[in-house]
Design a protein around this motif. Structure first.
Motif, PDB file in Angstrom:
ATOM      1  N   TRP A  10       0.933  -1.193  -0.010  1.00 57.92           N
ATOM      2  CA  TRP A  10      -0.048  -0.136  -0.015  1.00 57.92           C
ATOM      3  C   TRP A  10       0.817   1.278   0.072  1.00 57.92           C
ATOM      4  O   TRP A  10       1.916   1.245   0.677  1.00 57.92           O
ATOM      5  CB  TRP A  10      -0.847   0.015   1.369  1.00 57.92           C
ATOM      6  N   GLN A  11       0.482   2.286  -0.854  1.00 59.08           N
ATOM      7  CA  GLN A  11       1.273   3.470  -0.938  1.00 59.08           C
ATOM      8  C   GLN A  11       0.329   4.481  -0.163  1.00 59.08           C
ATOM      9  O   GLN A  11      -0.863   4.690  -0.322  1.00 59.08           O
ATOM     10  CB  GLN A  11       1.746   3.959  -2.110  1.00 59.08           C
ATOM     11  N   LYS A  12       0.774   5.199   0.840  1.00 66.72           N
ATOM     12  CA  LYS A  12       0.163   6.166   1.613  1.00 66.72           C
ATOM     13  C   LYS A  12       1.008   7.472   1.679  1.00 66.72           C
ATOM     14  O   LYS A  12       2.010   7.419   1.325  1.00 66.72           O
ATOM     15  CB  LYS A  12      -0.022   5.692   3.096  1.00 66.72           C
ATOM     16  N   LYS A  13       0.424   8.365   2.301  1.00 62.19           N
ATOM     17  CA  LYS A  13       1.048   9.906   2.612  1.00 62.19           C
ATOM     18  C   LYS A  13       1.019   9.962   4.044  1.00 62.19           C
ATOM     19  O   LYS A  13       0.328   9.681   4.841  1.00 62.19           O
ATOM     20  CB  LYS A  13       0.140  11.063   2.040  1.00 62.19           C
ATOM     21  N   ASP A  14       2.372  10.231   4.478  1.00 62.90           N
ATOM     22  CA  ASP A  14       2.541  10.642   5.929  1.00 62.90           C
ATOM     23  C   ASP A  14       2.129  12.178   6.265  1.00 62.90           C
ATOM     24  O   ASP A  14       1.565  12.580   5.473  1.00 62.90           O
ATOM     25  CB  ASP A  14       3.842  10.541   6.095  1.00 62.90           C
ATOM     26  N   GLY A  15       2.153  12.657   7.306  1.00 62.59           N
ATOM     27  CA  GLY A  15       1.802  14.039   7.967  1.00 62.59           C
ATOM     28  C   GLY A  15       2.381  14.931   7.376  1.00 62.59           C
ATOM     29  O   GLY A  15       1.847  16.113   7.308  1.00 62.59           O
ATOM     30  N   ARG A  16       3.741  14.840   6.527  1.00 65.90           N
ATOM     31  CA  ARG A  16       4.228  15.861   5.790  1.00 65.90           C
ATOM     32  C   ARG A  16       3.681  15.834   4.289  1.00 65.90           C
ATOM     33  O   ARG A  16       4.124  16.643   3.497  1.00 65.90           O
ATOM     34  CB  ARG A  16       5.850  15.802   5.806  1.00 65.90           C
ATOM     35  N   TYR A  23       4.089  -2.967   3.406  1.00 64.55           N
ATOM     36  CA  TYR A  23       3.872  -4.470   2.917  1.00 64.55           C
ATOM     37  C   TYR A  23       2.944  -5.209   3.836  1.00 64.55           C
ATOM     38  O   TYR A  23       3.259  -5.211   4.990  1.00 64.55           O
ATOM     39  CB  TYR A  23       4.930  -5.170   2.486  1.00 64.55           C
ATOM     40  N   TYR A  24       1.835  -5.579   3.280  1.00 60.43           N
ATOM     41  CA  TYR A  24       0.860  -6.547   4.525  1.00 60.43           C
ATOM     42  C   TYR A  24       0.966  -7.939   3.929  1.00 60.43           C
ATOM     43  O   TYR A  24       1.044  -8.382   2.603  1.00 60.43           O
ATOM     44  CB  TYR A  24      -0.559  -5.791   4.132  1.00 60.43           C
ATOM     45  N   ALA A  25       0.935  -8.866   4.993  1.00 60.71           N
ATOM     46  CA  ALA A  25       1.060 -10.236   4.735  1.00 60.71           C
ATOM     47  C   ALA A  25      -0.259 -10.859   4.248  1.00 60.71           C
ATOM     48  O   ALA A  25      -1.293  -9.958   4.179  1.00 60.71           O
ATOM     49  CB  ALA A  25       1.585 -10.852   5.717  1.00 60.71           C
ATOM     50  N   SER A  34       8.410   1.109   4.231  1.00 60.32           N
ATOM     51  CA  SER A  34       9.717   1.715   3.754  1.00 60.32           C
ATOM     52  C   SER A  34      10.339   2.520   4.706  1.00 60.32           C
ATOM     53  O   SER A  34       9.920   3.068   5.662  1.00 60.32           O
ATOM     54  CB  SER A  34       9.240   2.785   2.458  1.00 60.32           C
ATOM     55  N   SER A  35      11.798   2.435   4.673  1.00 60.02           N
ATOM     56  CA  SER A  35      12.746   3.094   5.720  1.00 60.02           C
ATOM     57  C   SER A  35      12.826   4.523   5.280  1.00 60.02           C
ATOM     58  O   SER A  35      13.301   5.384   6.390  1.00 60.02           O
ATOM     59  CB  SER A  35      14.075   2.665   5.475  1.00 60.02           C
ATOM     60  N   GLU A  36      12.089   5.137   4.232  1.00 57.73           N
ATOM     61  CA  GLU A  36      12.198   6.621   3.968  1.00 57.73           C
ATOM     62  C   GLU A  36      10.845   7.052   3.311  1.00 57.73           C
ATOM     63  O   GLU A  36      10.012   6.172   3.010  1.00 57.73           O
ATOM     64  CB  GLU A  36      13.156   7.200   3.437  1.00 57.73           C
ATOM     65  N   SER A  37      10.505   8.180   3.425  1.00 60.36           N
ATOM     66  CA  SER A  37       9.245   8.842   2.554  1.00 60.36           C
ATOM     67  C   SER A  37       9.746   9.486   1.276  1.00 60.36           C
ATOM     68  O   SER A  37      11.083  10.038   1.331  1.00 60.36           O
ATOM     69  CB  SER A  37       8.703   9.734   3.645  1.00 60.36           C
ATOM     70  N   CYS A  44       8.160   6.547  -4.685  1.00 54.98           N
ATOM     71  CA  CYS A  44       7.803   5.447  -3.985  1.00 54.98           C
ATOM     72  C   CYS A  44       7.396   4.261  -4.587  1.00 54.98           C
ATOM     73  O   CYS A  44       7.824   2.972  -4.193  1.00 54.98           O
ATOM     74  CB  CYS A  44       6.652   5.777  -3.030  1.00 54.98           C
ATOM     75  N   THR A  45       6.744   4.487  -5.894  1.00 55.86           N
ATOM     76  CA  THR A  45       6.502   3.127  -6.664  1.00 55.86           C
ATOM     77  C   THR A  45       7.844   2.467  -7.088  1.00 55.86           C
ATOM     78  O   THR A  45       7.905   1.339  -7.071  1.00 55.86           O
ATOM     79  CB  THR A  45       5.746   3.767  -7.977  1.00 55.86           C
ATOM     80  N   HIS A  46       8.911   3.123  -7.330  1.00 61.42           N
ATOM     81  CA  HIS A  46      10.039   2.568  -7.754  1.00 61.42           C
ATOM     82  C   HIS A  46      10.908   1.779  -6.663  1.00 61.42           C
ATOM     83  O   HIS A  46      11.409   0.850  -6.949  1.00 61.42           O
ATOM     84  CB  HIS A  46      11.147   3.892  -8.266  1.00 61.42           C
ATOM     85  N   SER A  47      10.613   2.228  -5.396  1.00 62.28           N
ATOM     86  CA  SER A  47      11.000   1.676  -4.250  1.00 62.28           C
ATOM     87  C   SER A  47      10.318   0.350  -3.984  1.00 62.28           C
ATOM     88  O   SER A  47      10.886  -0.789  -3.631  1.00 62.28           O
ATOM     89  CB  SER A  47      10.696   2.418  -2.944  1.00 62.28           C
ATOM     90  N   VAL A  48       9.197   0.283  -4.397  1.00 58.85           N
ATOM     91  CA  VAL A  48       8.492  -0.938  -4.107  1.00 58.85           C
ATOM     92  C   VAL A  48       8.793  -1.850  -5.255  1.00 58.85           C
ATOM     93  O   VAL A  48       9.186  -3.343  -5.027  1.00 58.85           O
ATOM     94  CB  VAL A  48       6.842  -0.774  -4.358  1.00 58.85           C
TER      95      VAL A  48
END
Length: 62
Positions: A10-16, A23-25, A34-37, A44-48
């Motif tokens: 799932w891709q989501k947005k943080d507070g910033r 990743y959900y099992a 992800s270790s970063e935003s 983000c999609t590339h990181s996935v």
């Protein structure tokens, strides 16, 4: 809305307003994040994509 099927990312947005992924099992429990935003959703999609492509990489232990 599309029905969610697990396992999945799932891709989501943080507070910033920056993007991150979770990743959900198969049991719908979150097991990795992800270790970063990312400012851009495309980054983000590339990181996935990198995570998905690393399934054949070796595992090391101490």
């Amino acid at each position: 809305m599309t029905e969610v099927k697990y396992p999945c990312y799932w891709q989501k947005k943080d507070g910033r307003g920056q993007w991150y992924w979770i990743y959900y099992a198969k049991n719908a429990e979150p097991i990795a994040r992800s270790s970063e935003s990312y400012i851009h959703k495309s980054d983000c999609t590339h990181s996935v994509s990198l995570m998905k492509g690393s399934s054949g990489d070796p595992l090391f232990s101490e």
